[in-house]
Write an enzyme that holds these catalytic residues in place. Structure first.
Site, PDB file in Angstrom:
ATOM      1  CE  LYS A 200       6.433  -6.069  -4.388  1.00 38.42           C
ATOM      2  NZ  LYS A 200       5.341  -5.511  -3.564  1.00 38.42           N
TER       3      LYS A 200
ATOM      4  CD  GLN B 295       2.530  -7.332  -2.089  1.00 41.66           C
ATOM      5  OE1 GLN B 295       3.661  -6.898  -1.932  1.00 41.66           O
ATOM      6  NE2 GLN B 295       1.828  -7.091  -3.174  1.00 41.66           N
TER       7      GLN B 295
ATOM      8  CG  ASP C  16       5.342  -0.768  -0.839  1.00 43.64           C
ATOM      9  OD1 ASP C  16       5.749  -0.893  -1.998  1.00 43.64           O
ATOM     10  OD2 ASP C  16       4.767  -1.667  -0.205  1.00 43.64           O
TER      11      ASP C  16
HETATM   12  N1  GUN Z   1      -0.223  -4.557  -3.650  1.00 38.48           N
HETATM   13  C1  GUN Z   1      -0.248  -4.215  -4.958  1.00 38.48           C
HETATM   14  N2  GUN Z   1       0.835  -3.468  -5.273  1.00 38.48           N
HETATM   15  C2  GUN Z   1       1.542  -3.337  -4.142  1.00 38.48           C
HETATM   16  C3  GUN Z   1       2.771  -2.680  -3.839  1.00 38.48           C
HETATM   17  O1  GUN Z   1       3.415  -2.037  -4.665  1.00 38.48           O
HETATM   18  N3  GUN Z   1       3.183  -2.789  -2.544  1.00 38.48           N
HETATM   19  C4  GUN Z   1       2.491  -3.468  -1.602  1.00 38.48           C
HETATM   20  N4  GUN Z   1       2.967  -3.496  -0.357  1.00 38.48           N
HETATM   21  N5  GUN Z   1       1.348  -4.075  -1.851  1.00 38.48           N
HETATM   22  C5  GUN Z   1       0.881  -4.014  -3.117  1.00 38.48           C
END
Ligand code: GUN
Length: 294
Positions: A52, A96, A119
């Site tokens: 990211k 995350q 998100d």
């Molecule tokens: N864990 C697995 N997928 C995601 C996501 O898209 N965002 C976040 N913050 N954590 C995750």
């Protein structure tokens, strides 16, 4: 069979975002800024967050990676979330998942300002999405609908079978694909661990969305000839021939399923890259205040 190429599509999106950043700069605007909070040292989370951050750099966004040890208390993490909520320099941020077991993920998600929730996990964004109001869409479902849109996959009247009812993929993609408009207007069946006969349900599907986190779960004899298969799974399985000792496979047994499909996403190189692209699209919307003008 045609691949739904997450690399190709996500690169095209990143190109568009790069152009958007250039325009912002030309007009003297502020460059979008994403912050990512990474707690502990889960190796998969490490890979996702790094990807990211790297993608932000590629499109010219500002990014900040905030690492905290797995021993951080819930109160300390909440303080960090509040600080990011109040930081005018940060347009959007993510925490995350998964978080260590002593931290209530729900409390953390609820503490995130929904106007910075790129998100799309906050119930305000989820509720707005469910009602078809402007919202930050959760990154993976957003990535999936964007992929379907860019490949002009027909969805109206199609029977879509979703495997998995998680808050971040299965449940929201079911809602998005059943809503009016394109991509949408599907008849959706949401299957899960208590579904009586998943194979039978999948056999009726024109579109299969597999998001259950079980390696190679979906078998060739479950899939209708010509179906569109979207594989959300990213599972590590042991592979002694690799230097890392593992390789990534999806929730679909790609080798046997692919020949039956009209379209299928590969793993890696499919939905995962689209999730990152969707997060960047949400970050641009946050910076431009497109969803929440105030
Ligand atoms: N864990 C697995 N997928 C995601 C996501 O898209 N965002 C976040 N913050 N954590 C995750």
């Amino acid at each position: 069979m045609e691949l739904l190429d997450g690399k190709l599509v996500s690169e095209a999106i990143k190109q568009e975002l790069t152009t958007a950043v250039a325009e912002i700069r030309e007009n003297g605007g502020k460059v979008p800024h994403l912050a990512a909070v990474l707690v502990g040292d889960n190796p998969a989370s490490e890979v996702y967050v790094n990807s990211k951050i790297k993608s932000c750099e590629q499109v010219g966004f500002r990014s900040t990676l905030i690492r905290r040890p797995a021993t951080i208390s819930e109160a300390e993490l909440l303080d960090l979330v509040h600080a990011l909520n109040n930081d005018p320099e940060v347009d959007g941020f993510i925490v995350q998942l998964p978080l260590p077991p002593h931290i209530h993920e729900e409390r953390i998600m609820l503490a995130i300002d929904h106007r910075k929730d790129v998100d799309g996990f906050h119930p305000i964004n989820f509720g707005r999405m469910a009602q078809g109001m402007p919202a930050f869409l959760p990154a993976t479902p957003y990535g999936i609908v964007e992929m379907l849109r860019r490949y002009r996959i027909e969805t109206a009247g199609k029977h879509c079978v979703v495997l998995g009812r998680s808050n971040i993929v299965g449940t929201p993609i079911s809602l998005l694909l059943s809503r009016k408009g394109y991509p949408g207007d599907c008849t959706v069946t949401l299957t899960h661990s208590r579904t009586r006969n998943i194979a039978e349900e999948v056999r009726r599907a024109d579109i299969v969305i597999a998001a259950i986190g079980k390696p190679c779960f979906v078998q060739a004899d479950w899939v209708k000839e010509g179906a569109v298969v979207v594989d959300v799974g990213i599972n590590r399985i042991a592979d002694p021939t690799r230097k890392s000792g593992f390789r990534l496979v999806g929730d679909v047994d790609f080798e046997s399923v692919a020949p039956k499909c009209s379209y299928i996403t590969p793993v890696p190189g499919g939905v995962g890259l689209m999730t990152v692209a969707a997060l960047l699209m949400n970050t641009l919307k946050a910076a431009k205040k497109e969803i929440y003008p105030n």
